[in-house]
Design a protein around this motif. Structure first.
Motif, PDB file in Angstrom:
ATOM      1  N   ARG A 205       0.666  -0.906   0.242  1.00 23.15           N
ATOM      2  CA  ARG A 205      -0.108  -0.142   0.244  1.00 23.15           C
ATOM      3  C   ARG A 205       0.748   1.285  -0.024  1.00 23.15           C
ATOM      4  N   GLN A 206       2.493   1.008   0.156  1.00 25.94           N
ATOM      5  CA  GLN A 206       3.135   2.402  -0.099  1.00 25.94           C
ATOM      6  C   GLN A 206       2.964   3.451  -1.486  1.00 25.94           C
ATOM      7  N   ARG A 207       2.095   3.887  -1.489  1.00 33.48           N
ATOM      8  CA  ARG A 207       2.204   4.691  -2.997  1.00 33.48           C
ATOM      9  C   ARG A 207       2.292   5.803  -2.979  1.00 33.48           C
ATOM     10  N   ALA A 208       3.023   6.380  -3.388  1.00 35.08           N
ATOM     11  CA  ALA A 208       2.591   8.278  -3.826  1.00 35.08           C
ATOM     12  C   ALA A 208       1.519   8.708  -3.441  1.00 35.08           C
ATOM     13  N   GLU A 209       1.149  10.144  -2.714  1.00 32.80           N
ATOM     14  CA  GLU A 209      -0.419  10.232  -2.907  1.00 32.80           C
ATOM     15  C   GLU A 209       0.101  11.741  -2.287  1.00 32.80           C
ATOM     16  N   THR A 210      -1.370  12.228  -2.457  1.00 36.67           N
ATOM     17  CA  THR A 210      -1.628  14.277  -2.781  1.00 36.67           C
ATOM     18  C   THR A 210      -3.114  14.231  -2.908  1.00 36.67           C
ATOM     19  N   GLN A 211      -3.452  14.382  -1.823  1.00 31.11           N
ATOM     20  CA  GLN A 211      -4.887  14.949  -0.846  1.00 31.11           C
ATOM     21  C   GLN A 211      -5.267  15.984  -0.599  1.00 31.11           C
ATOM     22  N   ALA A 212      -6.328  16.232  -0.608  1.00 30.15           N
ATOM     23  CA  ALA A 212      -6.806  17.749  -0.192  1.00 30.15           C
ATOM     24  C   ALA A 212      -7.969  17.618   0.117  1.00 30.15           C
ATOM     25  N   ARG A 213      -8.630  18.409   1.301  1.00 30.27           N
ATOM     26  CA  ARG A 213      -9.782  18.534   2.003  1.00 30.27           C
ATOM     27  C   ARG A 213     -10.489  19.584   2.776  1.00 30.27           C
ATOM     28  N   ALA A 214     -11.945  20.219   2.503  1.00 34.73           N
ATOM     29  CA  ALA A 214     -11.759  21.094   3.442  1.00 34.73           C
ATOM     30  C   ALA A 214     -13.303  20.472   3.890  1.00 34.73           C
ATOM     31  N   ALA A 215     -13.798  21.104   5.033  1.00 40.61           N
ATOM     32  CA  ALA A 215     -15.625  20.763   5.882  1.00 40.61           C
ATOM     33  C   ALA A 215     -15.295  21.856   6.125  1.00 40.61           C
TER      34      ALA A 215
ATOM     35  N   ALA B 215     -10.369  15.623  -2.211  1.00 41.56           N
ATOM     36  CA  ALA B 215      -9.812  15.433  -3.402  1.00 41.56           C
ATOM     37  C   ALA B 215      -9.056  14.559  -2.972  1.00 41.56           C
ATOM     38  N   ARG B 216      -8.427  13.006  -4.133  1.00 42.21           N
ATOM     39  CA  ARG B 216      -7.349  12.279  -3.747  1.00 42.21           C
ATOM     40  C   ARG B 216      -6.933  11.775  -5.368  1.00 42.21           C
ATOM     41  N   PHE B 217      -5.475  11.783  -5.629  1.00 41.62           N
ATOM     42  CA  PHE B 217      -4.719  11.551  -6.349  1.00 41.62           C
ATOM     43  C   PHE B 217      -3.634  10.670  -6.135  1.00 41.62           C
TER      44      PHE B 217
ATOM     45  N   PRO C 188      -0.221   4.544  -9.241  1.00 36.34           N
ATOM     46  CA  PRO C 188      -0.294   3.427  -9.455  1.00 36.34           C
ATOM     47  C   PRO C 188      -0.115   2.236  -9.059  1.00 36.34           C
ATOM     48  N   PRO C 189      -0.382   0.760  -8.153  1.00 34.91           N
ATOM     49  CA  PRO C 189       0.448   0.299  -7.131  1.00 34.91           C
ATOM     50  C   PRO C 189       1.290  -0.517  -8.252  1.00 34.91           C
ATOM     51  N   ARG C 190       2.580  -0.541  -7.308  1.00 38.38           N
ATOM     52  CA  ARG C 190       3.767  -0.924  -7.537  1.00 38.38           C
ATOM     53  C   ARG C 190       3.337  -2.293  -7.527  1.00 38.38           C
ATOM     54  N   VAL C 191       2.598  -3.820  -7.683  1.00 36.22           N
ATOM     55  CA  VAL C 191       2.251  -5.023  -8.009  1.00 36.22           C
ATOM     56  C   VAL C 191       0.761  -5.387  -8.779  1.00 36.22           C
ATOM     57  N   GLY C 192       0.931  -5.964  -8.956  1.00 34.10           N
ATOM     58  CA  GLY C 192      -0.562  -6.411  -9.790  1.00 34.10           C
ATOM     59  C   GLY C 192      -1.074  -6.205 -11.468  1.00 34.10           C
ATOM     60  N   PRO C 193      -2.396  -6.070 -11.630  1.00 35.01           N
ATOM     61  CA  PRO C 193      -2.275  -5.901 -13.027  1.00 35.01           C
ATOM     62  C   PRO C 193      -2.663  -4.810 -13.765  1.00 35.01           C
ATOM     63  N   ASP C 194      -2.148  -3.199 -12.585  1.00 31.51           N
ATOM     64  CA  ASP C 194      -2.719  -2.098 -12.372  1.00 31.51           C
ATOM     65  C   ASP C 194      -0.931  -1.473 -12.409  1.00 31.51           C
ATOM     66  N   GLN C 195      -0.238  -2.142 -12.833  1.00 31.55           N
ATOM     67  CA  GLN C 195       1.381  -1.389 -12.165  1.00 31.55           C
ATOM     68  C   GLN C 195       1.636  -1.155 -13.587  1.00 31.55           C
ATOM     69  N   ASP C 196       1.393  -1.526 -15.432  1.00 34.87           N
ATOM     70  CA  ASP C 196       2.008  -0.786 -16.383  1.00 34.87           C
ATOM     71  C   ASP C 196       0.789   0.540 -16.557  1.00 34.87           C
ATOM     72  N   ARG C 197      -0.387   0.962 -15.159  1.00 35.62           N
ATOM     73  CA  ARG C 197      -0.753   2.275 -16.416  1.00 35.62           C
ATOM     74  C   ARG C 197       0.018   3.199 -15.610  1.00 35.62           C
ATOM     75  N   GLU C 198      -0.096   4.076 -16.348  1.00 39.55           N
ATOM     76  CA  GLU C 198       0.282   5.692 -16.387  1.00 39.55           C
ATOM     77  C   GLU C 198      -0.523   6.523 -15.509  1.00 39.55           C
ATOM     78  N   GLU C 199      -1.672   6.382 -15.719  1.00 37.20           N
ATOM     79  CA  GLU C 199      -3.332   7.641 -15.755  1.00 37.20           C
ATOM     80  C   GLU C 199      -3.184   7.360 -13.804  1.00 37.20           C
ATOM     81  N   LEU C 200      -3.331   8.829 -13.192  1.00 39.50           N
ATOM     82  CA  LEU C 200      -3.094   8.749 -11.767  1.00 39.50           C
ATOM     83  C   LEU C 200      -4.074   8.252 -11.341  1.00 39.50           C
ATOM     84  N   PHE C 201      -4.545   7.398 -10.212  1.00 39.66           N
ATOM     85  CA  PHE C 201      -6.165   7.249  -9.744  1.00 39.66           C
ATOM     86  C   PHE C 201      -6.667   8.049  -8.948  1.00 39.66           C
ATOM     87  N   VAL C 202      -7.617   8.786  -9.153  1.00 35.71           N
ATOM     88  CA  VAL C 202      -8.253   9.286  -8.882  1.00 35.71           C
ATOM     89  C   VAL C 202     -10.004   9.476  -8.339  1.00 35.71           C
TER      90      VAL C 202
END
Length: 493
Positions: free
Chosen positions: A434-444, A462-464, A467-481
């Motif tokens: 689960r150690q993947r680079a992440e950016t997050q912004a929140r307001a309440a 908003a969370r960016f 892609p994971p280091r292993v698994g079927p999505d490891q070659d994905r170039e787009e961020l998970f948003v």
């Protein structure tokens, strides 16, 4: 028919007695006694709300008497030992008071349990009958936090070009706490916490006893950490939940931990040392284990921390919710630890600071580690700001932060080969996955609709995520948003 008439007559004769019993009231609001037998005393009883003695005077909560009188004297929205001003006093650091016969009744001086608000105490006389040693429960308090949530989430998790809309409605939180003093042990304290989220579980337990001169030893679950957001009450989270990227790569839920802490400079500088072992299924979970897959390390942690109240009164467990303008406060913590997980070992540094003044507050936190098994370098930070738009009514908070991780082997390259590391396992497991680079912004935005006990909140996040280091999505170039909107109603007692 005669029997029916007799029954009606008997009821009418008994009704005045029943009504008289129901009309029992707290007749003296200054005698330290439970006059009407409803388990609350003097100003803690609703019968005394109009009594002259029980009125707020606007003066500070700064004495043992004023911190145990069931009155919000300084009218800041928090009562007695829940007030930060009272927490510096021995009265509010856990203290068993009362004769050995178990009669814990009486006005003040009962520690954190002795000044509980109305409806939050055991009746000592009721528990006395079940006590084998004549002590019974003395000043036990209860806390409840419950939340109902409407969620709307838009994300591209399954397909980077296909945005999925997912609504959900649920009771997302139920937190139950019992806390108070340990009988016959002065200046002691305990807390037991149960949370019902995905599954009900006992998440945290803590027992604290004095060593003398203000120093304490504390035995707990999940407290072997430098950050505290994972063990602090949900009622103290202005963004409704922690920023989990601040802790996933740095903390683990120890099965048991021992802490020793106390003053270095009374009222200004404190120390804290801790040691913990065992891996709980989740933070602080009692009895749980997470030894799975090919784990090869025994899990433990050792660390130390200093806490500096540079201005005003500061405690690392202070709530970041603002209900009324705050007294000027500036606090800082700095700590270090060595941690060994199932698949990694690392030293870590942690720093945090909190500033409050009037209607404004600012908090910042940073976590850094060098992972020794496979040579990753990681850092996370979070900055949170808040403003009390309308005191007692409207509070706004927002935060921003990131988690960054290098590739495996970076530590070896950064030290010129001085630090030898292993190649990562072919199948990443546990926290490494689960150690993947992440950016997050929140307001309440929070609306206090019933004092500070009832809160209606609207939160956007908003969370960016890389892609994971292993698994079927490891070659994905787009961020998970993901973009998430929460509408929440929270009750806190």
């Amino acid at each position: 028919m005669i029997m029916v008439r007799l029954s009606i007559a008997a009821f009418m004769l008994a009704a005045p007695a029943v009504l008289a019993e129901e009309a029992a009231r707290e007749t003296n609001c200054d005698d330290g006694a439970d006059d009407d037998g409803d388990s609350v005393v003097d100003c803690g009883d609703a019968d005394c709300k109009d009594a002259p003695r029980c009125q707020k005077d606007g003066k500070p909560e700064n004495t043992a008497e004023r911190c145990s009188d069931w009155i919000d004297n300084d009218d800041d929205g928090v009562l007695d030992c829940d007030d930060a001003e009272c927490q510096r006093l021995p009265t509010c650091q856990g203290s068993w008071k009362g004769p050995v016969d178990g009669d814990g009744g009486g006005g003040g001086g009962g520690g954190d349990g002795g000044n509980a608000p109305s409806g939050s105490r055991f009746a000592p006389e009721a528990e006395q009958a079940d006590s084998n040693d004549g002590v019974g429960f003395v000043g036990v308090r209860f806390g409840v936090v419950a939340s109902v949530l409407q969620e709307l989430d838009i994300n591209n998790t399954k397909n980077p070009n296909d945005w999925a809309l997912t609504p959900d409605t649920r009771i997302n939180l139920l937190q139950l706490r019992a806390f108070g003093a340990l009988p016959l042990l002065e200046d002691s304290f305990f807390l037991i916490n149960l949370r019902g989220e995905r599954s009900p579980r006992l998440t945290f337990a803590m027992f604290q006893v004095p060593l003398g001169h203000g120093h304490y030893v504390n035995v707990n679950t999940g407290g072997g950490s430098l950050a505290n957001a994972l063990i602090v009450s949900a009622a103290k989270q202005p963004l409704l939940e922690p920023a989990y990227y601040m802790f996933g790569a740095f903390e683990q839920g120890n099965g048991a931990a021992v802490e020793v802490h106390g003053p270095i400079v009374p009222g200004m500088l404190r120390y804290r040392t801790f040691a913990g072992g065992g891996a709980g299924f989740s933070t602080g979970n009692i009895g749980g284990r997470r030894f799975t897959f090919d784990n090869f390390n025994y899990t433990y942690t050792l660390g130390a921390q200093v806490q500096w109240a540079a201005l005003g009164y500061y405690n690392r467990f202070d709530s970041l919710f603002l209900y009324k303008p705050a007294q000027p406060t500036l606090g800082l913590t700095l700590g270090a630890k060595y941690d060994q997980r199932q698949q990694e070992r690392y030293p870590a540094l942690h720093a945090s600071t909190t500033f409050k003044m009037g209607i404004f507050e600012l908090a910042a936190e940073d976590y850094f580690k060098t992972e020794l098994n496979f040579g990753a370098i990681q850092n996370a930070y979070n900055v949170m700001g808040g403003v009390l738009i309308v005191p007692e009514w409207l509070f706004f908070a927002a935060d921003f932060g990131q988690f960054w991780t290098s590739e495996f082997g970076e530590l070896r390259r950064a030290t010129g080969g001085l630090v030898q590391v292993s190649d990562p396992p072919g199948n990443l497991e546990t926290e490494l996955r689960r150690q993947r680079a992440e950016t997050q912004a929140r307001a309440a935005l929070h609306f206090y609709f019933w004092r500070n006990n009832g809160v209606l909140s609207a939160r956007y996040a908003a969370r960016f995520l890389d892609p994971p280091r292993v698994g079927p999505d490891q070659d994905r170039e787009e961020l998970f948003v993901s973009h998430t909107l929460w509408l929440s109603t929270q009750f806190r007692f």
